[in-house]
Design a protein around this motif. Structure first.
Motif, PDB file in Angstrom:
ATOM      1  N   ASN C  89      37.293  54.597  46.664  1.00  0.00           N
ATOM      2  CA  ASN C  89      36.075  54.828  47.428  1.00  0.00           C
ATOM      3  C   ASN C  89      35.217  53.569  47.577  1.00  0.00           C
ATOM      4  O   ASN C  89      34.027  53.658  47.847  1.00  0.00           O
ATOM      5  CB  ASN C  89      35.270  55.967  46.809  1.00  0.00           C
ATOM      6  N   ILE C  90      35.881  52.429  47.419  1.00  0.00           N
ATOM      7  CA  ILE C  90      35.205  51.171  47.736  1.00  0.00           C
ATOM      8  C   ILE C  90      35.603  50.794  49.151  1.00  0.00           C
ATOM      9  O   ILE C  90      36.783  50.666  49.476  1.00  0.00           O
ATOM     10  CB  ILE C  90      35.572  50.065  46.730  1.00  0.00           C
ATOM     11  N   VAL C  91      34.620  50.650  49.999  1.00  0.00           N
ATOM     12  CA  VAL C  91      34.824  50.421  51.429  1.00  0.00           C
ATOM     13  C   VAL C  91      34.663  48.930  51.719  1.00  0.00           C
ATOM     14  O   VAL C  91      33.850  48.267  51.079  1.00  0.00           O
ATOM     15  CB  VAL C  91      33.781  51.232  52.227  1.00  0.00           C
ATOM     16  N   VAL C  92      35.462  48.433  52.649  1.00  0.00           N
ATOM     17  CA  VAL C  92      35.335  47.034  53.057  1.00  0.00           C
ATOM     18  C   VAL C  92      34.396  46.945  54.261  1.00  0.00           C
ATOM     19  O   VAL C  92      34.593  47.630  55.261  1.00  0.00           O
ATOM     20  CB  VAL C  92      36.702  46.421  53.401  1.00  0.00           C
ATOM     21  N   ASP C  93      33.385  46.133  54.138  1.00  0.00           N
ATOM     22  CA  ASP C  93      32.418  45.915  55.228  1.00  0.00           C
ATOM     23  C   ASP C  93      33.094  45.276  56.434  1.00  0.00           C
ATOM     24  O   ASP C  93      33.980  44.440  56.289  1.00  0.00           O
ATOM     25  CB  ASP C  93      31.300  44.988  54.734  1.00  0.00           C
ATOM     26  N   ARG C  94      32.667  45.681  57.625  1.00  0.00           N
ATOM     27  CA  ARG C  94      33.225  45.092  58.856  1.00  0.00           C
ATOM     28  C   ARG C  94      32.138  44.466  59.718  1.00  0.00           C
ATOM     29  O   ARG C  94      32.327  44.238  60.907  1.00  0.00           O
ATOM     30  CB  ARG C  94      33.949  46.170  59.665  1.00  0.00           C
ATOM     31  N   THR C  95      30.978  44.205  59.131  1.00  0.00           N
ATOM     32  CA  THR C  95      29.869  43.685  59.938  1.00  0.00           C
ATOM     33  C   THR C  95      29.622  42.199  59.690  1.00  0.00           C
ATOM     34  O   THR C  95      28.656  41.642  60.210  1.00  0.00           O
ATOM     35  CB  THR C  95      28.555  44.426  59.603  1.00  0.00           C
ATOM     36  N   GLY C  96      30.461  41.577  58.859  1.00  0.00           N
ATOM     37  CA  GLY C  96      30.228  40.164  58.577  1.00  0.00           C
ATOM     38  C   GLY C  96      29.290  39.925  57.408  1.00  0.00           C
ATOM     39  O   GLY C  96      28.777  38.824  57.232  1.00  0.00           O
ATOM     40  N   ALA C  97      29.073  40.945  56.597  1.00  0.00           N
ATOM     41  CA  ALA C  97      28.228  40.784  55.411  1.00  0.00           C
ATOM     42  C   ALA C  97      28.951  39.912  54.385  1.00  0.00           C
ATOM     43  O   ALA C  97      30.168  39.761  54.428  1.00  0.00           O
ATOM     44  CB  ALA C  97      27.903  42.142  54.801  1.00  0.00           C
ATOM     45  N   VAL C  98      28.175  39.345  53.481  1.00  0.00           N
ATOM     46  CA  VAL C  98      28.747  38.485  52.434  1.00  0.00           C
ATOM     47  C   VAL C  98      28.631  39.148  51.070  1.00  0.00           C
ATOM     48  O   VAL C  98      27.967  40.171  50.903  1.00  0.00           O
ATOM     49  CB  VAL C  98      28.047  37.104  52.402  1.00  0.00           C
ATOM     50  N   THR C  99      29.295  38.552  50.099  1.00  0.00           N
ATOM     51  CA  THR C  99      29.241  39.033  48.730  1.00  0.00           C
ATOM     52  C   THR C  99      27.993  38.467  48.058  1.00  0.00           C
ATOM     53  O   THR C  99      27.741  37.263  48.146  1.00  0.00           O
ATOM     54  CB  THR C  99      30.486  38.535  47.969  1.00  0.00           C
ATOM     55  N   GLY C 100      27.219  39.318  47.419  1.00  0.00           N
ATOM     56  CA  GLY C 100      26.060  38.832  46.669  1.00  0.00           C
ATOM     57  C   GLY C 100      26.490  37.878  45.565  1.00  0.00           C
ATOM     58  O   GLY C 100      27.553  38.052  44.958  1.00  0.00           O
ATOM     59  N   LEU C 101      25.676  36.855  45.323  1.00  0.00           N
ATOM     60  CA  LEU C 101      25.989  35.866  44.283  1.00  0.00           C
ATOM     61  C   LEU C 101      24.819  35.763  43.321  1.00  0.00           C
ATOM     62  O   LEU C 101      23.664  35.902  43.716  1.00  0.00           O
ATOM     63  CB  LEU C 101      26.194  34.476  44.894  1.00  0.00           C
ATOM     64  N   ALA C 102      25.152  35.505  42.058  1.00  0.00           N
ATOM     65  CA  ALA C 102      24.121  35.250  41.050  1.00  0.00           C
ATOM     66  C   ALA C 102      24.533  34.006  40.274  1.00  0.00           C
ATOM     67  O   ALA C 102      25.472  34.059  39.474  1.00  0.00           O
ATOM     68  CB  ALA C 102      23.976  36.451  40.119  1.00  0.00           C
ATOM     69  N   PHE C 103      23.859  32.896  40.545  1.00  0.00           N
ATOM     70  CA  PHE C 103      24.107  31.668  39.784  1.00  0.00           C
ATOM     71  C   PHE C 103      23.207  31.684  38.561  1.00  0.00           C
ATOM     72  O   PHE C 103      21.977  31.801  38.691  1.00  0.00           O
ATOM     73  CB  PHE C 103      23.762  30.435  40.624  1.00  0.00           C
ATOM     74  N   THR C 104      23.795  31.573  37.390  1.00  0.00           N
ATOM     75  CA  THR C 104      22.965  31.605  36.189  1.00  0.00           C
ATOM     76  C   THR C 104      22.544  30.200  35.796  1.00  0.00           C
ATOM     77  O   THR C 104      23.287  29.240  35.946  1.00  0.00           O
ATOM     78  CB  THR C 104      23.717  32.218  34.999  1.00  0.00           C
ATOM     79  N   GLU C 105      21.333  30.129  35.305  1.00  0.00           N
ATOM     80  CA  GLU C 105      20.817  28.886  34.728  1.00  0.00           C
ATOM     81  C   GLU C 105      20.446  29.217  33.294  1.00  0.00           C
ATOM     82  O   GLU C 105      19.632  30.099  33.033  1.00  0.00           O
ATOM     83  CB  GLU C 105      19.577  28.437  35.503  1.00  0.00           C
ATOM     84  N   ILE C 106      21.084  28.549  32.373  1.00  0.00           N
ATOM     85  CA  ILE C 106      20.836  28.811  30.957  1.00  0.00           C
ATOM     86  C   ILE C 106      20.251  27.541  30.355  1.00  0.00           C
ATOM     87  O   ILE C 106      20.966  26.634  29.955  1.00  0.00           O
ATOM     88  CB  ILE C 106      22.143  29.236  30.234  1.00  0.00           C
ATOM     89  N   LYS C 107      18.921  27.469  30.334  1.00  0.00           N
ATOM     90  CA  LYS C 107      18.280  26.292  29.731  1.00  0.00           C
ATOM     91  C   LYS C 107      18.322  26.401  28.223  1.00  0.00           C
ATOM     92  O   LYS C 107      18.466  25.407  27.516  1.00  0.00           O
ATOM     93  CB  LYS C 107      16.838  26.180  30.229  1.00  0.00           C
ATOM     94  N   SER C 108      18.161  27.622  27.733  1.00  0.00           N
ATOM     95  CA  SER C 108      18.309  27.893  26.305  1.00  0.00           C
ATOM     96  C   SER C 108      18.555  29.392  26.202  1.00  0.00           C
ATOM     97  O   SER C 108      18.468  30.114  27.204  1.00  0.00           O
ATOM     98  CB  SER C 108      17.032  27.520  25.544  1.00  0.00           C
ATOM     99  N   SER C 109      18.847  29.880  25.003  1.00  0.00           N
ATOM    100  CA  SER C 109      19.139  31.307  24.881  1.00  0.00           C
ATOM    101  C   SER C 109      17.920  32.150  25.247  1.00  0.00           C
ATOM    102  O   SER C 109      18.044  33.312  25.601  1.00  0.00           O
ATOM    103  CB  SER C 109      19.626  31.641  23.469  1.00  0.00           C
ATOM    104  N   GLU C 110      16.715  31.539  25.154  1.00  0.00           N
ATOM    105  CA  GLU C 110      15.512  32.309  25.526  1.00  0.00           C
ATOM    106  C   GLU C 110      15.088  32.052  26.978  1.00  0.00           C
ATOM    107  O   GLU C 110      14.263  32.769  27.522  1.00  0.00           O
ATOM    108  CB  GLU C 110      14.316  31.941  24.625  1.00  0.00           C
TER     109      GLU C 110
END
Lengths: 330, 330, 330, 330
Positions: C89-110
């Protein structure tokens, strides 16, 4: 100046391109719109008005534009047909666009304003592919109305028409017809109108409209002679600067200058003055008249339209215009 | 041809205008992207790559562009600073735009593709007011990258820069850099790229890119000589038609033609070939070299970059390029 | 409380619905992202992480979502398949949408942050018609992630799934997963999350997330007992308020309260703590464990994930979680 | 049924929320719109019409809505003031939105259509923050018009109003007023209208409108009894199913059913029938009348409005309605 050199042996004289909309004119005037009870519907839009003016004067006229797929769109096309204008290149929008509306408010002859409906309008949906090279090459001239440059894809459609016109030696009239609400910024207006002006044969614009085109590139001079020189150095053969009720001044590429005034009339509203002037002026150029005479003819036409309730519907015939001139010269 | 006539006594040699983005290059290559585990981040965007190429070769280089107000935006600006490029006219977006991304997929040296993130990107938010006349007049030349024409307001910003350049006798390089995903239609691309090409001094484009500019106005000829004639008749002094791995051919306004080939190398990926070529070719023109020699220099530079993992980061020095030429001539 | 009453004889235990995206995790950490050179790609998105967590623990898990028609979309689906999650039940988009991205920045554990790409993303293009009643009725429970409510048409798709679940006696877990950048305003978040919370059986949210849902309708109390009472009076059987590193507190509809702490670990980054907790907690409920034991199991799972470089990829097995508990109890 | 239990001691009887627009009614009727020459301007929009109907009958009425910052917006507010409706919670848009327009086409009394202008309209710009809790608690009832649910942020504003009403024991009337052009899809309509219907005390809708709300969740039954049972099981005390010219049928939560017919009249156009019915019906409920009598009162009011040229302007007084009833019963 020698007369403007139109290509001969073309089936059409003039093809206008751009805005086709509906004017809703207040019937109860000299009051704020809140108190207007009823409105009368007319064909509107600057190039539409000029096309009607030209056709009534006898020019073989066509139109490139897009209308909404609704009753107002039908009305526009059938009105043009009734005026003898070729509508074979008016495309019907299929995206759900609407017809642009202009509700007039006439508080007094000096205090007129317009309430515009310009969201999602069909005329600005004109696409490059809607512009046919074969059609443009059949005309002696095209008339580009600046408002058609205000949004994509209409903007690109106009640039397409412009290139076809140049390729086939079709004369280009450019009437800036600046409507701030259609544009994102005055800078944008200046940039795109310049691009058309650079390649136009005849440029008709108000002082403020020329300023818009000069603004991006240096301090403003508000100087008609400087303006004329700028554009005559490009491709223009005639540059006309309009000064509202103070008349207009034309410059030609043989170095001559022509001034025109206005004819006395009882002004109902100022709407339509520029379009009736332009239609009659262009007609005169087609007749090979002197610029002087063309301007006079335009002014007389404007004096008739400002005294009427509508714009398109009030466009006069040659005889009516001549009657105004005759009356004032005797 | 005599050398391209640059205005002297300007503090800058070249100002590039347009796209600034991030390349995310697959570290595990020769496989589909689904199987790539890690990516390395580089500065990207055609004019950015060319600016880096030019700066490494010693040209005094500046940039007009817009970056996102985030870590990637900061990275871009600081990378350019590190390369000695003047970033005083790079503006930080305040509308929440993001940095454009290009993830490379390298299945083989012949089968490379790019997954683009171009929604709401900062580079296309460049506005006319971000372009300073005073800055452009300080340079001998500007480089316009066609992708910057793909959307408003960046499109208008480019037209503004173009007019300033012409006004102040700044030479205009135009690299079409066609990216279909940035445009609404090929017609739109052709229309706006033509407008820049008409006013450019040096036009660099692939055969297909020239076709795009010719398509709206007649049957396609796919003929380099016809293409050259078209644009040399406008303002161009040099028209270069690129034919990918078959080299390129240049035409100059004194009627000469120059062909160039490619240098043998072990190709890792084809990305960056055009930008490294353009950067080195332009450098050569600044040195007053013959077009022949400029082309050779460009080809040698390209042979270095296609053998590397990155584009911007792999741009070579004069010595490295000369070493390739020497090696191949002996 | 008696154990949560799952419908028996259903082929699936849990269907997650919502965000499917890519995490790009910085490989060089403890520095600003500008200085990060390389990133590793992982499956991301809160419901995706929870689905992986659940599947690794042995729950029969499915997913309702939409992925981009590109390499990242393919990667997401194939990763889920590899984890044994039903992707029918995962559908493939046909409108030219992109995959969401999350770039992590880890300056320190806090000091961790995320640079998001959420323009034109495929997951928010999920439509009501993509949600199949027949599929939902095959599951004991669904998990709704609040981010899927942030935009139409995904929002309507979630409401559809919610109604189907209620109709077929499918238990509803609601994890608010508030991401401000996805929403137009906190008011909008509060309004739509309330609508789901009112009809959910188990609500998992941070103190601030409950505040968002309470904000529109009176002075904020920041009071877990008041919050629990509010939602237990609707349909909820269990309300869990998360307090970050201070653990969490659960309230059940038989009037009981359960507190949980955290397990000691060496934190690399805080991302993924909530998702690993939720996955393990939900697993415990399916086993019929006491809420106390479920919370402990969740905390132990979180302690494993925060010590790892990734979220989805680090989700532990039952044995790994039990080992943490055993180690800390002896 | 006992009478609908309104909270007493509130300064207002009814607050309507939603669409405020302009009707442009064709003056020359029984022809296609292309042949209509003039239009008369009236206040329009279903909740606006109902508010006028209620105020003329003597209810203390208020309005929550948004109007354009132009002459039409001013006209709307001043018309409501003139009718004695409290406009203190009508906000003026500041984003450049326009007033919605409805041009009527009356080909015959059976063949009426509307040409709508609904792009960028002010009424749908109503925001959650424009809805004041303090105002809603001052009223005995609110009237929600379904069209206000068709777009954000108006949709969220309505949900806000709904929650405030529930919190303060304000009775909720819901008139679905389905207008397909306002919505993205019938599914979306069904989903959001259900959410309001579930929490409404009185639901007024046509058979097709109830079908829309039932469609997402099973095979359609087109069965008024099933429909009534569905909603009476939620919160509704009264469910009215309208069947156009066949009258309507009401169901109350004490198990009773009431049918009503229509009064004979000379129909000019069908527009406004529903709004005049609703206004008079609601008035009757406020008087504590039997549902039977309320329906009869509503039908008599509708018979007056369909015989007139306008909707809002034709709303009758108690005496006028009673006269129709008296005339028909003798």
């Amino acid at each position: 100046m020698n007369t403007i050199p139109f290509s001969q042996d073309r089936p059409l004289d003039l093809i206008a391109i751009g805005r086709l909309c509906i004017d809703m004119n207040a019937n109860e005037i000299n009051r704020p719109m809140e108190e207007t009870l009823t409105f009368t519907k007319y064909l509107g839009g600057s190039p539409a008005n000029i096309a009607v003016a030209a056709a009534r004067l006898g020019l073989r006229t066509g139109f490139i534009g897009k209308v909404a797929n609704d009753q107002f769109g039908n009305y526009i096309t059938s009105y043009l047909v009734k005026e003898g204008i070729d509508t074979g290149n008016i495309v019907v929008d299929r995206t759900g666009a609407v017809t642009g509306l202009a509700f007039t408010e006439i508080k007094s002859s000096e205090d007129c304003s317009i309430l515009m409906y310009r969201d999602n309008v069909a005329d600005l949906k004109l696409e490059p592919k809607d512009v046919k090279e074969e059609y443009i090459r059949q005309s002696k001239a095209i008339l580009i109305s600046g408002t058609a440059l205000s949004k994509s894809p209409s903007r690109e459609a106009v640039f397409m028409a412009l290139e076809y016109a140049i390729k086939h030696n079709v004369l280009v009239f450019f009437d800036v017809d600046y409507r701030p609400y259609s544009w994102n910024s005055p800078e944008e207006t200046g940039i795109y109108c310049r691009m058309v002006a650079e390649k136009s044969d005849v440029i008709i614009a108000g002082r403020e409209e020329f300023d818009l085109m000069e603004a991006p590139f240096g301090e403003l001079r508000h100087d008609d002679w400087y303006t004329a020189e700028t554009w005559l150095r490009c491709k223009a053969k005639l540059v006309m600067v309009k000064h509202g009720s103070n008349g207009s001044i034309s410059f030609t590429n043989d170095g001559k200058t022509f001034r025109s005034g206005t004819y006395p009339t009882i002004v109902v509203k100022t709407f339509g003055a520029g379009d009736s002037f332009a239609g009659a002026f262009i007609y005169g150029l087609f007749q090979g008249w002197s610029v002087d005479r063309c301007q006079k003819f335009g002014s007389a036409s404007a004096s008739i339209v400002v005294a009427s309730h509508s714009c398109s519907d009030a466009m006069p015939t040659v005889e009516q215009i001549q009657a105004v001139i005759d009356r004032n010269e005797n």
